[in-house]
Design a protein around this motif. Structure first.
Motif, mmCIF file in Angstrom:
data_model
loop_
_atom_site.group_PDB
_atom_site.id
_atom_site.type_symbol
_atom_site.label_atom_id
_atom_site.label_comp_id
_atom_site.label_asym_id
_atom_site.label_seq_id
_atom_site.Cartn_x
_atom_site.Cartn_y
_atom_site.Cartn_z
ATOM 1 N N SER A 1 0.768 -1.276 0.023
ATOM 2 C CA SER A 1 0.061 -0.074 0.143
ATOM 3 C C SER A 1 0.581 1.174 0.185
ATOM 4 N N LYS B 1 1.506 0.830 -4.563
ATOM 5 C CA LYS B 1 0.829 2.008 -4.723
ATOM 6 C C LYS B 1 1.604 3.195 -4.750
ATOM 7 N N GLU C 1 1.766 2.366 -9.060
ATOM 8 C CA GLU C 1 0.863 3.535 -9.343
ATOM 9 C C GLU C 1 1.449 4.772 -9.486
#
Length: 776
Positions: free
Chosen positions: A189, A207, A226
């Motif tokens: 995360s 992420k 990301e």
């Protein structure tokens, strides 16, 4: 500030909608049916008057449950679904209802419907089974609410390894092996930093930014981000796949890299023509909708309607509330949608997205789920791919916005640059090039020498030399076969990879009732409650309610049971064995042996085991697996198998169907499974886990905070989830971890997490009442 929700024009109510809510709504789950059931006022009197047997009472409970579901009718739910008015409705078994069948649905006037149904209740078993069927007619005025969704108390993890936090992998032996399953290995995360040595093999997504300065990718592996992906050094296996917002190669060798993709269109999302949100989307721009580019002449294209591709899931964030605690967001699983039929290639309109749409956060937006969607690009998000001179790897497929190749002697089979391409050295070879902007051969000369070998087309201009001189048509260098000024040429962008790091909050108290051996204290005095445990000779030592065994002063009979379970009397000293395990706010478990089952502790736990433990350790706090010589094996019950769990001297009856079989169950989709979900977990801890020399954990590990490894490498057969209760800093040291998914993953991968579910939201205008009924 009040929230303005998206509400397109309301559609005409229809018979199919009633049928949908009745059939699909009732089939949602037993839990929802039981929750919605209530008998109040007239319904309660009706039940009392008409039910003379248990079966009749069950039938009337089903009648009331049907009425409750009708209150949640919404004309926009599941549009276009055509049902069968005699299709049976499942999901009422918890109410004693064996059958609920619609017999007719008729429109009455402009706003009411007459719905007829037959409901059968049953009571008893075998020769004592009785049934009763009620035929009922409802008068219904549909509302605009939504049916609820039930809590689900089982589920597969998003990946074999889930880290909620910033992660640093230093372990030379860190590996995740799941070659038989098509999903991520590691999902993170936050940021991911990999400095592992040559023997570590990982694959996965983050992420946050991914920085790699050593280690290997798993065979056919991938690294997705990301955010940015920076490679300082890595051994690439052939076919490695890289995908991020931007990619920088400062080092790296091996390969060739299968693909390097970067960039997306930053879009405004329209629902039925109304701008409602934002999304990062991959695809191509529709030429007729392009309103301009970044330079004179309209190239490269940046603004226009996107024809989305099915390469990546897309997160849509509603504009209002973005970044706030009540943010509304949806996830569109475009790879699961047949874009050949769902997408209009001329307009970019997307239909049928509700079939692949999942709400991630915020209040319900039923109209959005069924709207016609379009994506309008406003800018470019990322898209830079930079290969420095230190990167000695070839790339099969490079795709992004602005690409810069500064490594000499490298080859690229396919290059797509929606913006521009710059090539520093003449030794570069490109098999096929498509460009939406300019191409710059920095090594080329006015004499037509020292150009890279490139074949392809571009929409913009050609440049050469260190001074970036415009190349005229007369200059045609050998091997540099690039046609410029190609109108309506843009290769598009790949989009942004979505890293699914959704986690389940851990509440140890949720598993108290599932435990067999519950360690807690009463007024500061430690005790053990034994629940659902039977001795092999049939003697119950702990029923469903639980039998309490005081650990400081058990009576002779209790002590005999405790010594047989844990070999308590084999140590001297009050702080060992199981008589007095609580000290300094922690439990200290030092058994010579342990029974099989689920163990629950109300505080942190230190375990020093002399033999293998067959069980699930549920801890309200931190867990330390301490090397005490002996066995270093922890086996979850389902991983150990029925022989070890059910065939021993003490049997956990909630886990075993017989002496030789584990319990079986059926999920919401009707798929059968062997072994209760709690039996797949080796560790569930609200805190962290410190594995000190424990070499083998067979079963999934779920941690609320961090994980620490010291001594030997820890091998986990199952899944690992870290940071479920808080964003954590996770550092895997030199010992490393190996996580491997088991062969029987469809059963052994299930974990006992309960989602909250969503309550039904009936409209205040909706009504449903019983007009007529009789027994059949």
């Amino acid at each position: 500030m009040s929230r303005t929700t998206y509400s397109p024009p309301r559609h005409q109510r229809g018979i199919a909608t009633l049928l949908i809510v009745l059939v699909l709504g009732l089939a949602v789950s037993v839990t929802v049916a039981a929750t919605l059931y209530s008998l109040r006022g007239a319904q309660s009197q009706q039940l009392t008057t008409h039910s003379a047997t248990a079966a009749q009472a069950a039938a009337w409970r089903g009648v009331e449950a049907l009425r409750q579901y009708l209150v949640a009718v919404d004309s926009t739910v599941w549009p276009g679904w055509v049902g069968n008015d005699t299709k049976p409705v499942a999901g009422l078994a918890a109410l004693g209802v064996s059958r609920a069948q619609l017999t007719s649905v008729q429109a009455v006037g402009s706003d009411h419907y007459r719905v007829s149904a037959q409901v059968t209740g049953q009571s008893g078993v075998g020769t004592a089974l009785t049934t009763a069927t009620v035929e009922v007619v409802y008068d219904v005025m549909p509302g605009n609410g939504l049916p609820g969704t039930p809590p689900v108390c089982h589920g597969m993890p998003n990946a074999p390894v889930v880290f909620n936090g910033d992660v640093r992998l230093d372990g030379a032996g860190t590996q995740v092996v799941d070659d038989k399953y098509d999903y991520e290995n590691i999902v993170v995360s936050g940021k991911l930093t990999i400095t592992a040595g040559g023997s570590g093999k990982v694959s996965g997504c983050a992420k946050g930014t991914v920085n790699v300065s050593g280690g290997d990718l798993a065979d056919n592996g991938h690294l997705h981000s990301e955010d940015d992906l920076v490679i300082g050094g890595m051994n690439f296996p052939a076919g490695a796949r890289l995908w991020a917002k931007n990619i920088t190669f400062n080092g790296g060798s091996g390969g060739p890299v299968g693909r390097a993709w970067a960039g997306a269109y930053d879009t405004v999302v329209y629902a039925d023509g109304v701008a409602v949100g934002e999304a990062k989307v991959g695809g191509t721009l529709i030429g007729d909708t392009v309103t301009g580019g970044t330079v004179t002449g309209g190239t490269p294209w940046t603004r226009g309607t996107v024809l989305p591709s099915g390469l990546a899931k897309v997160k849509v964030t509603f504009t209002e509330g973005k970044g706030s605690a009540d943010e509304v967001a949806f996830l569109l699983n475009l790879p699961a949608l047949d874009l050949r039929t769902a997408l209009d290639a001329g307009t970019g309109e997307l239909r049928g997205a509700a079939a692949v749409m999942e709400q991630l956060s915020g209040q319900a937006q039923p109209a959005f789920r069924n709207a016609v969607l379009t994506f309008r690009s406003a800018a470019i998000f990322g898209g830079a791919i930079t290969q420095g001179s230190g990167a000695t790897t070839h790339i099969n497929d490079a795709w992004g916005w602005n690409l810069s190749f500064g490594s000499d002697g490298r080859s690229y089979d396919n290059v797509r640059a929606a913006g521009s391409l710059a090539i520093q050295y003449k030794g570069v070879k490109i098999g096929e090039f498509a460009g939406g902007g300019s191409i710059w051969a920095q090594s080329g000369s006015a004499a037509g020498t020292d150009f890279p070998a490139v074949r392809g087309r571009t929409a913009g201009n050609r440049y050469f030399g260190a001074g970036k001189q415009l190349m005229n048509t007369a200059l045609q260098p050998a091997g540099f076969a690039v046609q410029d000024g190609q109108s309506s040429l843009s290769p598009g962008l790949p989009g942004l990879p979505y890293c699914d790091v959704r986690i389940n909050y851990i509440d140890a108290d949720a598993y108290r009732e599932l435990s067999n051996y519950l360690f807690d204290s009463n007024n500061g005095r430690p005790q053990l409650t034994i629940r659902n445990v039977t001795r092999a000779d049939g003697v119950v030592i702990g029923d469903a309610v639980g039998t309490v065994y005081p650990l400081l002063d058990p009576d002779p009979e209790q002590l005999k049971v405790l010594e047989d379970l844990f070999a308590c009397g084999s140590w001297a000293g009050a702080d060992k064995g199981c008589r007095a395990m609580s000290g300094n706010g922690k439990w200290n478990l030092q058994p010579q042996k342990t029974p099989a089952g689920v163990f629950w502790f109300d505080a942190s736990l230190n375990v020093r085991a002399a033999s293998a433990i067959v069980g699930s350790l549920i801890v309200r706090g931190d867990l330390a697996l301490i090397d005490a010589g002996g066995s270093k094996l922890l086996e979850a019950p389902n991983f150990a198998g029925a022989g070890k769990v059910c065939g021993g001297r003490y049997i956990p009856t909630n886990l075993c169907a017989s002496r030789s079989e584990l319990v079986t169950w059926t999920d919401a989709e009707g798929k059968p499974h062997t072994g209760a979900p709690i039996g797949n977990a080796a560790v569930i801890s609200t805190g962290g886990m410190d594995a000190q020399g424990w070499t083998s954990i067979r079963g999934s590990v779920v941690l609320g905070k961090r994980v620490t490894v010291s001594g030997s490498k820890v091998n986990i057969e199952g899944s690992l989830s870290v940071g479920n209760n808080e964003f954590s800093k996770i550092d895997i040291g030199a010992s490393g971890l190996k996580v491997e998914t088991p062969q029987d993953w469809k059963n052994l991968g299930q974990l006992p997490f309960c989602s909250k579910g969503v309550e039904s939201t009936p409209s205040v205008q909706a009504t449903a009442s019983v007009q007529w009924s009789r027994y059949l």
